[in-house]
Design an enzyme around this catalytic site. Sequence first.
Site, PDB file in Angstrom:
ATOM      1  CB  VAL A   1      39.274  22.184 110.865  1.00 50.78           C
ATOM      2  CG1 VAL A   1      40.576  22.712 111.469  1.00 50.78           C
ATOM      3  CG2 VAL A   1      38.815  20.951 111.621  1.00 50.78           C
TER       4      VAL A   1
ATOM      5  CE  LYS B   1      33.577  24.392 101.355  1.00 50.11           C
ATOM      6  NZ  LYS B   1      34.719  23.642 101.855  1.00 50.11           N
TER       7      LYS B   1
ATOM      8  CG  LEU C   1      37.288  22.581 115.867  1.00 48.92           C
ATOM      9  CD1 LEU C   1      36.166  22.010 115.020  1.00 48.92           C
ATOM     10  CD2 LEU C   1      37.544  24.025 115.486  1.00 48.92           C
TER      11      LEU C   1
ATOM     12  CB  CYS D   1      36.717  13.391 113.506  1.00 48.64           C
ATOM     13  SG  CYS D   1      36.427  15.045 112.875  1.00 48.64           S
TER      14      CYS D   1
HETATM   15  C1  UGA Z   1      35.742  14.746 117.420  1.00 49.92           C
HETATM   16  C2  UGA Z   1      36.513  15.092 118.696  1.00 49.92           C
HETATM   17  O1  UGA Z   1      35.625  15.079 119.818  1.00 49.92           O
HETATM   18  C3  UGA Z   1      37.175  16.463 118.602  1.00 49.92           C
HETATM   19  O2  UGA Z   1      37.956  16.710 119.766  1.00 49.92           O
HETATM   20  C4  UGA Z   1      38.073  16.481 117.359  1.00 49.92           C
HETATM   21  O3  UGA Z   1      38.677  17.754 117.176  1.00 49.92           O
HETATM   22  C5  UGA Z   1      37.247  16.158 116.118  1.00 49.92           C
HETATM   23  O4  UGA Z   1      36.650  14.861 116.297  1.00 49.92           O
HETATM   24  C6  UGA Z   1      38.166  16.164 114.928  1.00 49.92           C
HETATM   25  O5  UGA Z   1      39.071  15.322 114.867  1.00 49.92           O
HETATM   26  O6  UGA Z   1      38.096  17.091 114.119  1.00 49.92           O
HETATM   27  P1  UGA Z   1      33.348  15.395 116.404  1.00 49.92           P
HETATM   28  O7  UGA Z   1      33.635  14.377 115.358  1.00 49.92           O
HETATM   29  O8  UGA Z   1      32.835  16.737 116.014  1.00 49.92           O
HETATM   30  O9  UGA Z   1      34.682  15.691 117.268  1.00 49.92           O
HETATM   31  O10 UGA Z   1      32.259  14.761 117.357  1.00 49.92           O
HETATM   32  P2  UGA Z   1      32.163  14.169 118.833  1.00 49.92           P
HETATM   33  O11 UGA Z   1      31.350  15.076 119.656  1.00 49.92           O
HETATM   34  O12 UGA Z   1      33.477  13.786 119.354  1.00 49.92           O
HETATM   35  O13 UGA Z   1      31.298  12.856 118.535  1.00 49.92           O
HETATM   36  C7  UGA Z   1      31.785  11.835 117.666  1.00 49.92           C
HETATM   37  C8  UGA Z   1      30.813  10.685 117.598  1.00 49.92           C
HETATM   38  O14 UGA Z   1      30.820   9.957 118.821  1.00 49.92           O
HETATM   39  C9  UGA Z   1      29.356  11.075 117.348  1.00 49.92           C
HETATM   40  O15 UGA Z   1      28.806  10.209 116.394  1.00 49.92           O
HETATM   41  C10 UGA Z   1      28.695  10.883 118.697  1.00 49.92           C
HETATM   42  O16 UGA Z   1      27.335  10.554 118.580  1.00 49.92           O
HETATM   43  C11 UGA Z   1      29.497   9.721 119.242  1.00 49.92           C
HETATM   44  N1  UGA Z   1      29.492   9.650 120.729  1.00 49.92           N
HETATM   45  C12 UGA Z   1      30.079  10.628 121.467  1.00 49.92           C
HETATM   46  C13 UGA Z   1      28.918   8.563 121.353  1.00 49.92           C
HETATM   47  O17 UGA Z   1      28.378   7.640 120.710  1.00 49.92           O
HETATM   48  N2  UGA Z   1      28.948   8.492 122.722  1.00 49.92           N
HETATM   49  C14 UGA Z   1      29.519   9.448 123.483  1.00 49.92           C
HETATM   50  O18 UGA Z   1      29.520   9.311 124.724  1.00 49.92           O
HETATM   51  C15 UGA Z   1      30.101  10.543 122.844  1.00 49.92           C
END
Ligand code: UGA
Length: 431
Positions: free
Chosen positions: A11, A35, A153, A260
Amino acid sequence: MRLSVIGTGYVGLTAAACFAKIGHQVIGVDNDPKKISLLKEGKIPIYEPKLEDIVKEEMAKGRLAFTTEIAEGVKNSQIVFIAVGTPPKETGEPDLSAVENVARQIGENMVDYLLIVEKSTVPVKTGEWIKRTIERYNKKKIPFDVASNPEFLREGRAVDDFLSPDRIVIGCETTRAKELLLEVYKPLNSKILVTNLESAELIKHASNAFLAMKISFINAVAIVCEAVKANIKEVADGVGLDKRIGRDFLDAGIGYGGFCFPKDLDAFIKISEELGYDFRLLKVVREINNEMRERLIKKAKEVLWNLRDKKIGVLGLSFKPDTDDMRFAPSIDIISRLIAEGAKVLAYDPKAMEKAREVLPGINYCQSPYEVCQDADCLLILTEWEEFKHLDLKRVKALLKLPVIIDGRNIFDPKVMAKLGFIYRGVGWGY
Ligand code: UGA
């Protein structure tokens, strides 16, 4: 404007680089000297598409610099963003000691009015604590404001999400703070919601909890699909066409991971409990998520019987595609279980193998997906990397000892796979 971002994780680093890209003068601060020296060379410690180029460009333009000294950031900025880690404790609460530590140092080093903005994901009421901490160490009584500006994000798409957000949330208590933050984000021309501090903090937790709930919901529906002749993708498409629901985050599989959703869900459950509410709904969301990993192993056993001494190939280790992030990746639980059952695991991931070696030492890492398939009794797909969708399936079948694929991310069509002669099990296919 002159900004500092404290913490250069996913972030913080994205925010620092993108703030510079939209024209601000930015200092990125981190207490990890390794880093910072890497960043000073224009290299980034994570895999995140587009980010390294922006860091290099903005450093060359003189708009982005890095330091290990909080004081340097504080003394040269109008606004300081706190983006340090808030890792989970055993109890599920986030460890906010890094936030407190940063707040103390900000209080000690302020020289002029300062706006302090929390960007790390924190439970409601953290802003209040930051304010109290700064007051305690701000001996010269320099005026300041605290605001909350949660980040939404996604890893793997962090730059695009930052530069073209659905919304920007600003939680603040004074007009001065509001106007400063509106000015920061003006170049993005995005929808901005201004709320009070507590609402902004809650918006972050509630958003992540809702998305996690959507995933567990569709995974529960997938379990029911498997008991009849239904197809989860068709069901998700049909449900998702309702504009009130939407198709996003309705992909069934082995559930969510990453740094997250799992920790934010735990933290939200915990803070609700402290505030007197038992958030039962989210506890079930978490249970369903864990169950999906178990079910994948069960499917492998249903085909292979025992796992002892079986050679199991794994494609995909990161918690989702386009990232090398292994934190709370479902692959860790699943592979640990396979090893505990006596299986031999071979794995391949396009980007996450270096990080995976630290958390999953007892497996063989391969140079290609095909090497993973060589003589394997079964192939598991745990992350839906684009590369895997284009595999030469005839070659895969020829390499496997048994033509078994257990797909935790539903990347192939079961009918096509059956025609090719695979024993193929996805998530949520009742045929
Ligand atoms: C998530 C949120 O989407 C962001 O909006 C937020 O800012 C971020 O957490 C955070 O709090 O910093 P992220 O963890 O990068 O983002 O990933 P996602 O794309 O949301 O996916 C999370 C998990 O859900 C992954 O393991 C993905 O495989 C899973 N997922 C996602 C599913 O199993 N099915 C889906 O339909 C979508």
